[in-house]
Design a protein around this motif. Structure first.
Motif, short mmCIF file in Angstrom:
data_model
loop_
_atom_site.label_atom_id
_atom_site.label_comp_id
_atom_site.label_asym_id
_atom_site.label_seq_id
_atom_site.Cartn_x
_atom_site.Cartn_y
_atom_site.Cartn_z
N ASN A 1 4.61 -7.69 7.84
CA ASN A 1 3.26 -7.22 7.54
C ASN A 1 3.24 -5.71 7.29
O ASN A 1 2.52 -5.23 6.42
CB ASN A 1 2.31 -7.57 8.69
CG ASN A 1 2.10 -9.05 8.84
OD1 ASN A 1 2.17 -9.80 7.86
ND2 ASN A 1 1.85 -9.50 10.05
N VAL A 2 4.03 -4.98 8.06
CA VAL A 2 4.10 -3.54 7.88
C VAL A 2 4.68 -3.22 6.51
O VAL A 2 4.15 -2.39 5.76
CB VAL A 2 4.95 -2.88 8.99
CG1 VAL A 2 5.07 -1.37 8.76
CG2 VAL A 2 4.33 -3.14 10.36
N ASN B 1 -1.16 -2.32 12.42
CA ASN B 1 0.29 -2.24 12.22
C ASN B 1 0.89 -1.05 12.97
O ASN B 1 1.96 -1.15 13.57
CB ASN B 1 0.61 -2.12 10.74
CG ASN B 1 0.34 -3.42 9.99
OD1 ASN B 1 0.47 -4.49 10.55
ND2 ASN B 1 -0.07 -3.30 8.74
N VAL C 1 4.75 -4.99 3.82
CA VAL C 1 3.89 -5.42 2.72
C VAL C 1 2.65 -4.54 2.61
O VAL C 1 2.25 -4.12 1.52
CB VAL C 1 3.48 -6.90 2.91
CG1 VAL C 1 2.39 -7.29 1.91
CG2 VAL C 1 4.69 -7.81 2.76
N GLU C 2 2.02 -4.25 3.76
CA GLU C 2 0.69 -3.62 3.74
C GLU C 2 0.73 -2.10 3.72
O GLU C 2 -0.22 -1.47 3.28
CB GLU C 2 -0.10 -4.09 4.96
CG GLU C 2 -0.38 -5.58 4.97
CD GLU C 2 -0.98 -6.04 6.29
OE1 GLU C 2 -1.32 -5.17 7.12
OE2 GLU C 2 -1.11 -7.26 6.50
N GLU C 3 1.81 -1.49 4.22
CA GLU C 3 1.79 -0.05 4.42
C GLU C 3 2.62 0.74 3.42
O GLU C 3 2.70 1.96 3.50
CB GLU C 3 2.28 0.28 5.84
CG GLU C 3 1.57 -0.44 6.96
CD GLU C 3 0.13 0.01 7.13
OE1 GLU C 3 -0.27 0.99 6.48
OE2 GLU C 3 -0.60 -0.64 7.90
N GLU C 4 3.27 0.05 2.47
CA GLU C 4 4.19 0.75 1.58
C GLU C 4 3.50 1.86 0.78
O GLU C 4 4.05 2.95 0.60
CB GLU C 4 4.84 -0.25 0.62
CG GLU C 4 5.94 0.37 -0.23
CD GLU C 4 6.71 -0.66 -1.02
OE1 GLU C 4 7.76 -0.30 -1.56
OE2 GLU C 4 6.27 -1.83 -1.09
N ASN C 5 2.28 1.61 0.31
CA ASN C 5 1.55 2.62 -0.46
C ASN C 5 0.62 3.46 0.42
O ASN C 5 0.35 4.61 0.11
CB ASN C 5 0.74 1.93 -1.57
CG ASN C 5 1.63 1.25 -2.58
OD1 ASN C 5 2.69 1.78 -2.94
ND2 ASN C 5 1.24 0.08 -3.03
N ARG C 6 0.13 2.87 1.51
CA ARG C 6 -0.85 3.57 2.33
C ARG C 6 -0.19 4.54 3.31
O ARG C 6 -0.59 5.70 3.43
CB ARG C 6 -1.70 2.54 3.10
CG ARG C 6 -2.86 3.17 3.85
CD ARG C 6 -3.79 2.13 4.40
NE ARG C 6 -3.14 1.23 5.33
CZ ARG C 6 -3.79 0.32 6.06
NH1 ARG C 6 -5.09 0.18 5.93
NH2 ARG C 6 -3.15 -0.47 6.89
N LYS D 1 11.20 -8.65 -2.61
CA LYS D 1 9.89 -8.12 -2.99
C LYS D 1 9.95 -7.44 -4.35
O LYS D 1 9.06 -7.60 -5.18
CB LYS D 1 9.40 -7.14 -1.92
CG LYS D 1 8.02 -6.59 -2.18
CD LYS D 1 7.61 -5.61 -1.09
CE LYS D 1 6.26 -4.99 -1.42
NZ LYS D 1 5.88 -3.96 -0.43
N SER E 1 -4.21 1.99 12.57
CA SER E 1 -4.25 0.63 12.06
C SER E 1 -3.57 -0.30 13.06
O SER E 1 -2.83 0.12 13.95
CB SER E 1 -3.55 0.55 10.71
OG SER E 1 -2.16 0.71 10.88
#
Length: 206
Positions: A87-88, A3, A90-95, A196, A1
């Motif tokens: 961005n990391v 990120n 926010v976007e990668e916490e679950n993925r 958050k 990705s």
């Protein structure tokens, strides 16, 4: 990705800077102690405490300048871009949770240590020899602030850079500025996750 590439790009740049410093020291026949790794025996905790105290003294001015920037940006309807690490988070916490953990490690520990070696241990003494103590503090702090992605935070980071340079100059050691830098980054990363969590809790209640 994207990120993932950004994180490894950041780490690669940090490593290249440190490798450059290592090669320079070898060429000059110098040792790591000349960068500031010369903590007198039994003073480790004291130097770390001075770093924490220095941060507490710098924080009010840092927050004041940041608040002024936020006020003026809202006044002119300007929305500053988020830091890439946000961005990391926010976007990668679950993925990709491991990427978030690695990003926190870079932001809170690895980055501050590498940056202090390069900016305070390496750049500052060279600048000091050419333009004097005050000039070196100003230029190294401006250089330090300019690499932090967005011009919006230049002045708060510049203030932080001045405090780090002053600590390095007065303590003749990297431990106090590294401690200050680690505390600062850790608090702001912790603040982000706390904010958050509060926002998510509010959304779940509504």
């Amino acid at each position: 990705s994207e990120n993932l590439l950004m994180i490894f790009h950041t780490l690669a740049l940090d490593l290249l800077c440190i490798l450059f410093v290592v090669q320079f020291l070898k060429k000059q026949g110098s040792s790591w102690r000349e960068l500031g790794f010369n903590i007198p025996q039994g003073r480790t905790l004291k130097e770390m405490a001075i770093g924490v105290t220095g941060y507490l003294g710098t924080l009010p001015l840092f927050v004041l300048v940041l608040a002024a920037l936020i006020y003026f940006s809202s006044l002119f309807s300007y929305e500053p871009p988020p830091h890439p690490l946000v961005n990391v988070f926010v976007e990668e916490e679950n993925r990709l949770p491991l990427l978030v953990i690695f990003s926190v490690l870079i932001g809170a520990v690895i980055g501050p240590v590498f940056e202090e070696i390069f900016f305070r241990g390496f750049c500052y003494p060279i600048l000091k020899g050419k333009i004097g103590k005050v000039g070196a503090m100003v230029v190294s702090a401006a250089f330090f602030a300019s690499i932090h992605h967005t011009g919006f935070v230049f002045w708060p980071i510049f203030i932080l850079g001045m405090a780090l340079a002053y600590l390095y100059e007065t303590r003749r050691s990297l431990l106090a500025p590294i401690t200050l830098h680690v505390v600062h980054n850790s608090l702001f990363i912790g603040y982000f996750f706390l904010a958050k969590q509060v926002i998510n809790s509010g959304h779940s209640l509504s």
